[in-house]
Design a protein around this motif. Structure first.
Motif, PDB file in Angstrom:
ATOM      1  N   PHE A   1       0.860  -1.182   0.000  1.00 43.87           N
ATOM      2  CA  PHE A   1       0.000   0.000   0.000  1.00 43.87           C
ATOM      3  C   PHE A   1       0.895   1.230   0.000  1.00 43.87           C
ATOM      4  O   PHE A   1       1.660   1.462   0.942  1.00 43.87           O
ATOM      5  CB  PHE A   1      -0.887  -0.032   1.246  1.00 43.87           C
ATOM      6  N   LEU A   2       0.806   2.034  -1.062  1.00 48.95           N
ATOM      7  CA  LEU A   2       1.689   3.195  -1.246  1.00 48.95           C
ATOM      8  C   LEU A   2       0.837   4.441  -1.463  1.00 48.95           C
ATOM      9  O   LEU A   2       0.606   4.885  -2.586  1.00 48.95           O
ATOM     10  CB  LEU A   2       2.610   2.973  -2.452  1.00 48.95           C
ATOM     11  N   SER A   3       0.364   5.014  -0.388  1.00 51.00           N
ATOM     12  CA  SER A   3      -0.483   6.204  -0.462  1.00 51.00           C
ATOM     13  C   SER A   3       0.354   7.445  -0.200  1.00 51.00           C
ATOM     14  O   SER A   3       0.813   7.681   0.920  1.00 51.00           O
ATOM     15  CB  SER A   3      -1.626   6.111   0.562  1.00 51.00           C
ATOM     16  N   HIS A   4       0.612   8.211  -1.243  1.00 49.34           N
ATOM     17  CA  HIS A   4       1.426   9.433  -1.179  1.00 49.34           C
ATOM     18  C   HIS A   4       2.831   9.130  -0.659  1.00 49.34           C
ATOM     19  O   HIS A   4       3.337   9.795   0.244  1.00 49.34           O
ATOM     20  CB  HIS A   4       0.728  10.500  -0.340  1.00 49.34           C
ATOM     21  N   ILE A   5       3.440   8.124  -1.282  1.00 38.75           N
ATOM     22  CA  ILE A   5       4.802   7.721  -0.959  1.00 38.75           C
ATOM     23  C   ILE A   5       5.726   7.881  -2.164  1.00 38.75           C
ATOM     24  O   ILE A   5       6.846   8.377  -2.043  1.00 38.75           O
ATOM     25  CB  ILE A   5       4.835   6.249  -0.483  1.00 38.75           C
ATOM     26  N   VAL A   6       5.239   7.475  -3.329  1.00 46.20           N
ATOM     27  CA  VAL A   6       6.104   7.431  -4.516  1.00 46.20           C
ATOM     28  C   VAL A   6       6.705   8.795  -4.837  1.00 46.20           C
ATOM     29  O   VAL A   6       7.864   8.890  -5.255  1.00 46.20           O
ATOM     30  CB  VAL A   6       5.306   6.891  -5.718  1.00 46.20           C
ATOM     31  N   GLU A   7       5.940   9.872  -4.618  1.00 48.34           N
ATOM     32  CA  GLU A   7       6.446  11.212  -4.942  1.00 48.34           C
ATOM     33  C   GLU A   7       7.526  11.694  -3.974  1.00 48.34           C
ATOM     34  O   GLU A   7       8.183  12.713  -4.233  1.00 48.34           O
ATOM     35  CB  GLU A   7       5.292  12.230  -4.989  1.00 48.34           C
ATOM     36  N   HIS A   8       7.711  10.973  -2.863  1.00 53.57           N
ATOM     37  CA  HIS A   8       8.732  11.342  -1.883  1.00 53.57           C
ATOM     38  C   HIS A   8      10.037  10.565  -2.051  1.00 53.57           C
ATOM     39  O   HIS A   8      11.033  10.886  -1.399  1.00 53.57           O
ATOM     40  CB  HIS A   8       8.208  11.083  -0.459  1.00 53.57           C
ATOM     41  N   ILE A   9      10.047   9.531  -2.901  1.00 58.09           N
ATOM     42  CA  ILE A   9      11.179   8.616  -3.011  1.00 58.09           C
ATOM     43  C   ILE A   9      12.199   9.138  -4.020  1.00 58.09           C
ATOM     44  O   ILE A   9      11.841   9.601  -5.110  1.00 58.09           O
ATOM     45  CB  ILE A   9      10.695   7.210  -3.441  1.00 58.09           C
ATOM     46  N   ASP A  10      13.485   9.040  -3.661  1.00 58.82           N
ATOM     47  CA  ASP A  10      14.543   9.517  -4.554  1.00 58.82           C
ATOM     48  C   ASP A  10      14.663   8.658  -5.809  1.00 58.82           C
ATOM     49  O   ASP A  10      14.925   9.180  -6.896  1.00 58.82           O
ATOM     50  CB  ASP A  10      15.885   9.530  -3.813  1.00 58.82           C
ATOM     51  N   TYR A  11      14.499   7.348  -5.662  1.00 55.80           N
ATOM     52  CA  TYR A  11      14.633   6.445  -6.798  1.00 55.80           C
ATOM     53  C   TYR A  11      13.386   5.556  -6.893  1.00 55.80           C
ATOM     54  O   TYR A  11      13.434   4.356  -6.593  1.00 55.80           O
ATOM     55  CB  TYR A  11      15.893   5.589  -6.647  1.00 55.80           C
ATOM     56  N   PRO A  12      12.248   6.126  -7.309  1.00 58.40           N
ATOM     57  CA  PRO A  12      10.988   5.376  -7.307  1.00 58.40           C
ATOM     58  C   PRO A  12      10.991   4.165  -8.230  1.00 58.40           C
ATOM     59  O   PRO A  12      10.360   3.154  -7.930  1.00 58.40           O
ATOM     60  CB  PRO A  12       9.959   6.417  -7.751  1.00 58.40           C
ATOM     61  N   SER A  13      11.703   4.246  -9.366  1.00 55.26           N
ATOM     62  CA  SER A  13      11.699   3.115 -10.297  1.00 55.26           C
ATOM     63  C   SER A  13      12.366   1.894  -9.675  1.00 55.26           C
ATOM     64  O   SER A  13      11.915   0.755  -9.883  1.00 55.26           O
ATOM     65  CB  SER A  13      12.393   3.494 -11.609  1.00 55.26           C
ATOM     66  N   ILE A  14      13.426   2.109  -8.903  1.00 52.91           N
ATOM     67  CA  ILE A  14      14.104   0.992  -8.239  1.00 52.91           C
ATOM     68  C   ILE A  14      13.175   0.358  -7.211  1.00 52.91           C
ATOM     69  O   ILE A  14      13.019  -0.872  -7.151  1.00 52.91           O
ATOM     70  CB  ILE A  14      15.410   1.465  -7.573  1.00 52.91           C
ATOM     71  N   MET A  15      12.538   1.190  -6.398  1.00 53.56           N
ATOM     72  CA  MET A  15      11.650   0.680  -5.360  1.00 53.56           C
ATOM     73  C   MET A  15      10.462  -0.075  -5.953  1.00 53.56           C
ATOM     74  O   MET A  15      10.143  -1.191  -5.541  1.00 53.56           O
ATOM     75  CB  MET A  15      11.146   1.824  -4.482  1.00 53.56           C
ATOM     76  N   LEU A  16       9.803   0.532  -6.946  1.00 58.24           N
ATOM     77  CA  LEU A  16       8.610  -0.094  -7.526  1.00 58.24           C
ATOM     78  C   LEU A  16       8.951  -1.393  -8.246  1.00 58.24           C
ATOM     79  O   LEU A  16       8.179  -2.361  -8.218  1.00 58.24           O
ATOM     80  CB  LEU A  16       7.932   0.875  -8.486  1.00 58.24           C
ATOM     81  N   THR A  17      10.116  -1.441  -8.889  1.00 58.39           N
ATOM     82  CA  THR A  17      10.536  -2.667  -9.569  1.00 58.39           C
ATOM     83  C   THR A  17      10.797  -3.775  -8.562  1.00 58.39           C
ATOM     84  O   THR A  17      10.365  -4.930  -8.763  1.00 58.39           O
ATOM     85  CB  THR A  17      11.801  -2.413 -10.405  1.00 58.39           C
ATOM     86  N   GLU A  18      11.486  -3.461  -7.474  1.00 59.59           N
ATOM     87  CA  GLU A  18      11.757  -4.473  -6.454  1.00 59.59           C
ATOM     88  C   GLU A  18      10.465  -4.942  -5.791  1.00 59.59           C
ATOM     89  O   GLU A  18      10.299  -6.141  -5.523  1.00 59.59           O
ATOM     90  CB  GLU A  18      12.733  -3.918  -5.409  1.00 59.59           C
ATOM     91  N   LEU A  19       9.543  -4.037  -5.549  1.00 56.46           N
ATOM     92  CA  LEU A  19       8.276  -4.424  -4.927  1.00 56.46           C
ATOM     93  C   LEU A  19       7.478  -5.363  -5.833  1.00 56.46           C
ATOM     94  O   LEU A  19       6.766  -6.242  -5.343  1.00 56.46           O
ATOM     95  CB  LEU A  19       7.448  -3.177  -4.610  1.00 56.46           C
ATOM     96  N   SER A  20       7.599  -5.182  -7.146  1.00 55.26           N
ATOM     97  CA  SER A  20       6.859  -6.043  -8.073  1.00 55.26           C
ATOM     98  C   SER A  20       7.352  -7.485  -8.035  1.00 55.26           C
ATOM     99  O   SER A  20       6.658  -8.391  -8.504  1.00 55.26           O
ATOM    100  CB  SER A  20       6.959  -5.492  -9.501  1.00 55.26           C
ATOM    101  N   GLU A  21       8.548  -7.707  -7.477  1.00 56.35           N
ATOM    102  CA  GLU A  21       9.079  -9.065  -7.342  1.00 56.35           C
ATOM    103  C   GLU A  21       8.467  -9.796  -6.150  1.00 56.35           C
ATOM    104  O   GLU A  21       8.460 -11.031  -6.115  1.00 56.35           O
ATOM    105  CB  GLU A  21      10.605  -9.013  -7.167  1.00 56.35           C
TER     106      GLU A  21
END
Length: 274
Positions: free
Chosen positions: A177-197
């Protein structure tokens, strides 16, 4: 609808607007008298603008006005969030959207849970173990003191740190659950890719700032320093750019909604193997 207009004009005037319900104004337009009560402060500011326009360029005045708009909006939002009570239509719409999609979800991790409001609600509707993660120790301590329930845990950790150190816990959960988190992350693509695993589903909500704010385009053209909706944001997303980010990081968008200045997405992982 036309038959309602005389009654609307008779019953909805001035101070009576404060008694309108959220359900009512969602479905029925609000009527006003042709002549409005003059607001002294607003009138004075506008007269000052008209006077200044004789000596200063429109571009310069627009830049000043946008900076004033930024700080005044922040003040209004802070006061609204802390002082006004009653129904929150935006929260209700958010929860309606989640309930529409969450039926097949088991355990949940709420990354950036703050004081745990969403975490507790997710625990209630799923009936499964739910974990809240936030880097702010004060907020985590508040959540722990407010909510002492079985199968509900809160940890003070940075999101990326948690992912590196506690992969076993990640593998045991279905929804991130990522409610108003992605816009605060320095490297969102890395985080979202790892979470998809690790996760089968994700809920992502970000400000719909660049599309819903009519002044965003003006700020872009002026090269304004204030082209963000919060001081802590590292990114602002358009509806197209957030969709692109999610797809590039291995998430298939199952459902989406744009309401009240936010974009929300329900996604299913295209990478999770188990």
């Amino acid at each position: 609808m036309g038959s309602l207009e005389p009654n609307l004009r008779q019953n909805i005037k001035g101070e009576e607007h404060k008694d309108l319900t959220l359900d009512f104004i969602t479905h029925v337009p609000i009527a006003f008298e042709r002549r409005k009560k003059r607001l002294l402060i607003a009138s004075a500011i506008y007269r000052f603008y008209r006077f200044s326009a004789k000596f200063l360029s429109q571009r310069f005045l627009l830049g000043i006005a946008l900076e004033c708009e930024f700080i005044l909006r922040r003040i209004c939002l802070e006061i609204t969030n802390s002082e006004l009570e009653g129904r929150d239509l935006r929260l209700e719409k958010k929860r309606e959207f989640i309930l529409k999609n969450i039926s097949n979800v088991g355990r949940v991790i709420d990354l950036g849970c703050a004081c745990g409001t969403d975490t507790v609600w997710l625990h209630k509707i799923t009936g499964r173990k739910t974990i809240g993660i936030d880097h702010n120790l004060e907020l985590i301590n508040t959540a722990k003191s407010r909510y002492n329930k079985k199968d509900l845990e809160f940890f003070c950790l940075d999101a990326l740190q948690f992912m590196k150190e506690d992969q076993r816990i990640l593998e045991q959960n279905d929804l991130v659950f990522l409610s108003h988190i992605v816009e605060h992350i320095d490297y969102p693509s890395i985080m979202l890719t790892e979470l998809s695993e690790y996760f089968k589903y994700s809920y992502v909500e970000v400000p719909d700032y660049l599309d819903s704010d009519p002044l965003a385009q003006a700020k872009l053209q002026l090269g304004s320093r204030l082209l963000y909706s919060d001081d802590d944001h590292t990114f602002e997303y358009s509806r197209i750019s957030i969709r692109g980010l999610l797809l590039d990081c291995g998430w298939r968008i199952v459902d989406s909604e744009f309401y009240g200045g936010v974009s929300r997405f329900w996604c299913k992982s295209e990478r999770k193997s188990r």
